[in-house]
Design a protein around this motif. Structure first.
Motif, PDB file in Angstrom:
ATOM      1  N   LEU A   1      -8.824  -5.266   5.549  1.00 42.00           N
ATOM      2  CA  LEU A   1      -8.102  -5.690   4.354  1.00 42.00           C
ATOM      3  C   LEU A   1      -8.001  -7.212   4.365  1.00 42.00           C
ATOM      4  O   LEU A   1      -7.410  -7.792   5.270  1.00 42.00           O
ATOM      5  N   TYR A   2      -8.583  -7.839   3.379  1.00 46.76           N
ATOM      6  CA  TYR A   2      -8.670  -9.303   3.300  1.00 46.76           C
ATOM      7  C   TYR A   2      -7.484  -9.844   2.505  1.00 46.76           C
ATOM      8  O   TYR A   2      -7.191  -9.365   1.419  1.00 46.76           O
ATOM      9  N   LEU A   3      -6.805 -10.855   3.045  1.00 50.72           N
ATOM     10  CA  LEU A   3      -5.676 -11.507   2.387  1.00 50.72           C
ATOM     11  C   LEU A   3      -5.924 -13.006   2.326  1.00 50.72           C
ATOM     12  O   LEU A   3      -6.405 -13.594   3.300  1.00 50.72           O
ATOM     13  N   ARG A   4      -5.565 -13.601   1.221  1.00 49.24           N
ATOM     14  CA  ARG A   4      -5.645 -15.064   1.080  1.00 49.24           C
ATOM     15  C   ARG A   4      -4.343 -15.541   0.451  1.00 49.24           C
ATOM     16  O   ARG A   4      -4.168 -15.515  -0.768  1.00 49.24           O
ATOM     17  N   PRO A   5      -3.372 -15.963   1.284  1.00 47.74           N
ATOM     18  CA  PRO A   5      -2.107 -16.459   0.737  1.00 47.74           C
ATOM     19  C   PRO A   5      -2.327 -17.713  -0.110  1.00 47.74           C
ATOM     20  O   PRO A   5      -3.291 -18.455   0.121  1.00 47.74           O
ATOM     21  N   PRO A   6      -1.459 -17.972  -1.064  1.00 50.01           N
ATOM     22  CA  PRO A   6      -1.613 -19.148  -1.935  1.00 50.01           C
ATOM     23  C   PRO A   6      -1.166 -20.437  -1.247  1.00 50.01           C
ATOM     24  O   PRO A   6      -0.122 -21.005  -1.554  1.00 50.01           O
ATOM     25  N   ILE A   7      -1.986 -20.927  -0.329  1.00 51.59           N
ATOM     26  CA  ILE A   7      -1.632 -22.118   0.447  1.00 51.59           C
ATOM     27  C   ILE A   7      -2.571 -23.285   0.177  1.00 51.59           C
ATOM     28  O   ILE A   7      -2.606 -24.239   0.951  1.00 51.59           O
TER      29      ILE A   7
ATOM     30  N   ALA B   1       3.594  -4.221  -0.183  1.00 51.80           N
ATOM     31  CA  ALA B   1       4.255  -3.393  -1.198  1.00 51.80           C
ATOM     32  C   ALA B   1       3.232  -2.818  -2.174  1.00 51.80           C
ATOM     33  O   ALA B   1       3.312  -1.650  -2.559  1.00 51.80           O
ATOM     34  N   LYS B   2       2.256  -3.632  -2.555  1.00 52.74           N
ATOM     35  CA  LYS B   2       1.205  -3.174  -3.460  1.00 52.74           C
ATOM     36  C   LYS B   2       0.384  -2.057  -2.812  1.00 52.74           C
ATOM     37  O   LYS B   2       0.087  -1.030  -3.437  1.00 52.74           O
ATOM     38  N   LEU B   3       0.025  -2.232  -1.535  1.00 57.62           N
ATOM     39  CA  LEU B   3      -0.715  -1.198  -0.820  1.00 57.62           C
ATOM     40  C   LEU B   3       0.106   0.084  -0.696  1.00 57.62           C
ATOM     41  O   LEU B   3      -0.423   1.190  -0.834  1.00 57.62           O
ATOM     42  N   ARG B   4       1.398  -0.083  -0.444  1.00 63.12           N
ATOM     43  CA  ARG B   4       2.274   1.082  -0.319  1.00 63.12           C
ATOM     44  C   ARG B   4       2.357   1.832  -1.642  1.00 63.12           C
ATOM     45  O   ARG B   4       2.278   3.058  -1.686  1.00 63.12           O
ATOM     46  N   ASP B   5       2.488   1.088  -2.745  1.00 59.84           N
ATOM     47  CA  ASP B   5       2.563   1.709  -4.072  1.00 59.84           C
ATOM     48  C   ASP B   5       1.273   2.436  -4.432  1.00 59.84           C
ATOM     49  O   ASP B   5       1.303   3.469  -5.091  1.00 59.84           O
ATOM     50  N   GLU B   6       0.136   1.881  -4.009  1.00 59.91           N
ATOM     51  CA  GLU B   6      -1.166   2.497  -4.298  1.00 59.91           C
ATOM     52  C   GLU B   6      -1.488   3.642  -3.345  1.00 59.91           C
ATOM     53  O   GLU B   6      -2.471   4.355  -3.540  1.00 59.91           O
ATOM     54  N   GLY B   7      -0.684   3.804  -2.305  1.00 59.77           N
ATOM     55  CA  GLY B   7      -0.936   4.855  -1.327  1.00 59.77           C
ATOM     56  C   GLY B   7      -2.059   4.526  -0.368  1.00 59.77           C
ATOM     57  O   GLY B   7      -2.596   5.410   0.299  1.00 59.77           O
ATOM     58  N   VAL B   8      -2.431   3.253  -0.275  1.00 53.91           N
ATOM     59  CA  VAL B   8      -3.523   2.823   0.592  1.00 53.91           C
ATOM     60  C   VAL B   8      -3.023   2.503   1.997  1.00 53.91           C
ATOM     61  O   VAL B   8      -3.754   2.661   2.972  1.00 53.91           O
ATOM     62  N   LEU B   9      -1.792   2.073   2.107  1.00 55.49           N
ATOM     63  CA  LEU B   9      -1.238   1.655   3.392  1.00 55.49           C
ATOM     64  C   LEU B   9      -1.131   2.857   4.326  1.00 55.49           C
ATOM     65  O   LEU B   9      -0.474   3.838   4.001  1.00 55.49           O
ATOM     66  N   PRO B  10      -1.797   2.815   5.465  1.00 54.02           N
ATOM     67  CA  PRO B  10      -1.723   3.954   6.379  1.00 54.02           C
ATOM     68  C   PRO B  10      -0.326   4.066   6.978  1.00 54.02           C
ATOM     69  O   PRO B  10       0.312   3.063   7.270  1.00 54.02           O
ATOM     70  N   VAL B  11       0.139   5.283   7.124  1.00 52.02           N
ATOM     71  CA  VAL B  11       1.452   5.534   7.703  1.00 52.02           C
ATOM     72  C   VAL B  11       1.256   5.813   9.183  1.00 52.02           C
ATOM     73  O   VAL B  11       0.515   6.716   9.567  1.00 52.02           O
ATOM     74  N   MET B  12       1.891   5.003  10.002  1.00 49.40           N
ATOM     75  CA  MET B  12       1.777   5.156  11.446  1.00 49.40           C
ATOM     76  C   MET B  12       2.874   6.102  11.918  1.00 49.40           C
ATOM     77  O   MET B  12       4.053   5.830  11.708  1.00 49.40           O
ATOM     78  N   GLU B  13       2.471   7.195  12.522  1.00 50.97           N
ATOM     79  CA  GLU B  13       3.450   8.145  13.021  1.00 50.97           C
ATOM     80  C   GLU B  13       4.002   7.644  14.342  1.00 50.97           C
ATOM     81  O   GLU B  13       3.275   7.135  15.185  1.00 50.97           O
ATOM     82  N   GLU B  14       5.304   7.795  14.502  1.00 47.96           N
ATOM     83  CA  GLU B  14       5.982   7.352  15.715  1.00 47.96           C
ATOM     84  C   GLU B  14       5.838   8.438  16.775  1.00 47.96           C
ATOM     85  O   GLU B  14       6.432   9.506  16.660  1.00 47.96           O
ATOM     86  N   THR B  15       5.027   8.184  17.770  1.00 48.50           N
ATOM     87  CA  THR B  15       4.853   9.135  18.865  1.00 48.50           C
ATOM     88  C   THR B  15       5.560   8.594  20.097  1.00 48.50           C
ATOM     89  O   THR B  15       5.928   7.418  20.169  1.00 48.50           O
ATOM     90  N   GLU B  16       5.742   9.456  21.072  1.00 50.35           N
ATOM     91  CA  GLU B  16       6.386   9.032  22.314  1.00 50.35           C
ATOM     92  C   GLU B  16       5.558   7.941  23.004  1.00 50.35           C
ATOM     93  O   GLU B  16       6.093   6.991  23.562  1.00 50.35           O
ATOM     94  N   GLU B  17       4.235   8.059  22.910  1.00 51.92           N
ATOM     95  CA  GLU B  17       3.353   7.061  23.522  1.00 51.92           C
ATOM     96  C   GLU B  17       3.537   5.685  22.865  1.00 51.92           C
ATOM     97  O   GLU B  17       3.593   4.664  23.549  1.00 51.92           O
ATOM     98  N   ARG B  18       3.663   5.654  21.539  1.00 49.41           N
ATOM     99  CA  ARG B  18       3.880   4.382  20.835  1.00 49.41           C
ATOM    100  C   ARG B  18       5.230   3.774  21.201  1.00 49.41           C
ATOM    101  O   ARG B  18       5.360   2.568  21.339  1.00 49.41           O
TER     102      ARG B  18
ATOM    103  N   ALA C   1     -10.071  -0.378  16.431  1.00 54.42           N
ATOM    104  CA  ALA C   1      -9.092  -0.552  15.350  1.00 54.42           C
ATOM    105  C   ALA C   1      -9.616   0.081  14.065  1.00 54.42           C
ATOM    106  O   ALA C   1     -10.775  -0.109  13.700  1.00 54.42           O
ATOM    107  N   ASP C   2      -8.778   0.862  13.408  1.00 52.43           N
ATOM    108  CA  ASP C   2      -9.156   1.493  12.146  1.00 52.43           C
ATOM    109  C   ASP C   2      -8.845   0.596  10.954  1.00 52.43           C
ATOM    110  O   ASP C   2      -9.592   0.553   9.988  1.00 52.43           O
ATOM    111  N   VAL C   3      -7.697  -0.094  11.019  1.00 50.71           N
ATOM    112  CA  VAL C   3      -7.271  -0.962   9.927  1.00 50.71           C
ATOM    113  C   VAL C   3      -7.062  -2.361  10.492  1.00 50.71           C
ATOM    114  O   VAL C   3      -6.374  -2.547  11.496  1.00 50.71           O
ATOM    115  N   ILE C   4      -7.681  -3.340   9.842  1.00 49.76           N
ATOM    116  CA  ILE C   4      -7.576  -4.726  10.282  1.00 49.76           C
ATOM    117  C   ILE C   4      -7.148  -5.575   9.093  1.00 49.76           C
ATOM    118  O   ILE C   4      -7.721  -5.462   8.011  1.00 49.76           O
ATOM    119  N   PHE C   5      -6.153  -6.406   9.283  1.00 52.32           N
ATOM    120  CA  PHE C   5      -5.724  -7.348   8.260  1.00 52.32           C
ATOM    121  C   PHE C   5      -6.346  -8.699   8.580  1.00 52.32           C
ATOM    122  O   PHE C   5      -6.024  -9.310   9.595  1.00 52.32           O
TER     123      PHE C   5
END
Length: 156
Positions: free
Chosen positions: A92-98, A125-142, A21-25
């Protein structure tokens, strides 16, 4: 024999990395621990501890029960895993306000779910705005993989 992942590895970032895995939440939904030390004196009498546990007017802290000790051990293990995850490349580490919710508040599931869902949307949305969120290309295999996984996911 089965063992709860909380005792061994409740945050499997290292395992996910080993699978490629390249990106892990990593989402931290653990409770905040009360780490105030408790003093029981130089010795602890079993009679006193037993009497104190049943005395509703006692101001002295009770020694932890076996289940409280086990919970604390699982918590220590999870904190170590979280700290390692925060420094793992691609994690990418997340801690929801719980923090206002208890571990056993099952009746508030829908409310907690919504809090986490909104937090996740804002985080992405924040990651997308910063350009950090990787874009997964839709391939036939996926597409084929998604088609084969959908029925199984629905059955769980």
């Amino acid at each position: 024999m089965l063992l709860d992942g909380g005792y061994v590895d409740n945050l499997t970032v290292a395992h996910m990395k080993s699978l490629g895995a390249d990106v892990i939440f990593a989402v931290d939904v653990g409770s905040i621990d009360d780490d105030n030390p408790q003093a029981y004196g130089d010795s602890l009498s079993g009679f006193w501890a037993s009497f104190n546990r049943w005395n509703p007017f006692s101001a002295f802290p009770n020694p932890p029960t076996l289940s409280e000790i086990q919970g604390r051990l699982a918590y220590v293990s999870s904190i170590d895993a979280l700290e390692r995850a925060k420094t793992t490349p691609g994690c990418l580490y997340l801690r929801p306000p719980i923090d206002g919710y208890g571990t056993l508040e099952f009746a508030k599931f829908d409310e907690i779910y919504q809090v986490g869902y909104r937090y996740g949307q804002e985080f992405l949305a924040k990651l997308r705005d910063e350009g950090v969120l990787p874009v997964m290309e839709e391939t036939e295999e996926r597409k084929n993989l998604r088609r084969t996984m959908a029925p199984r996911r629905a059955s769980i």
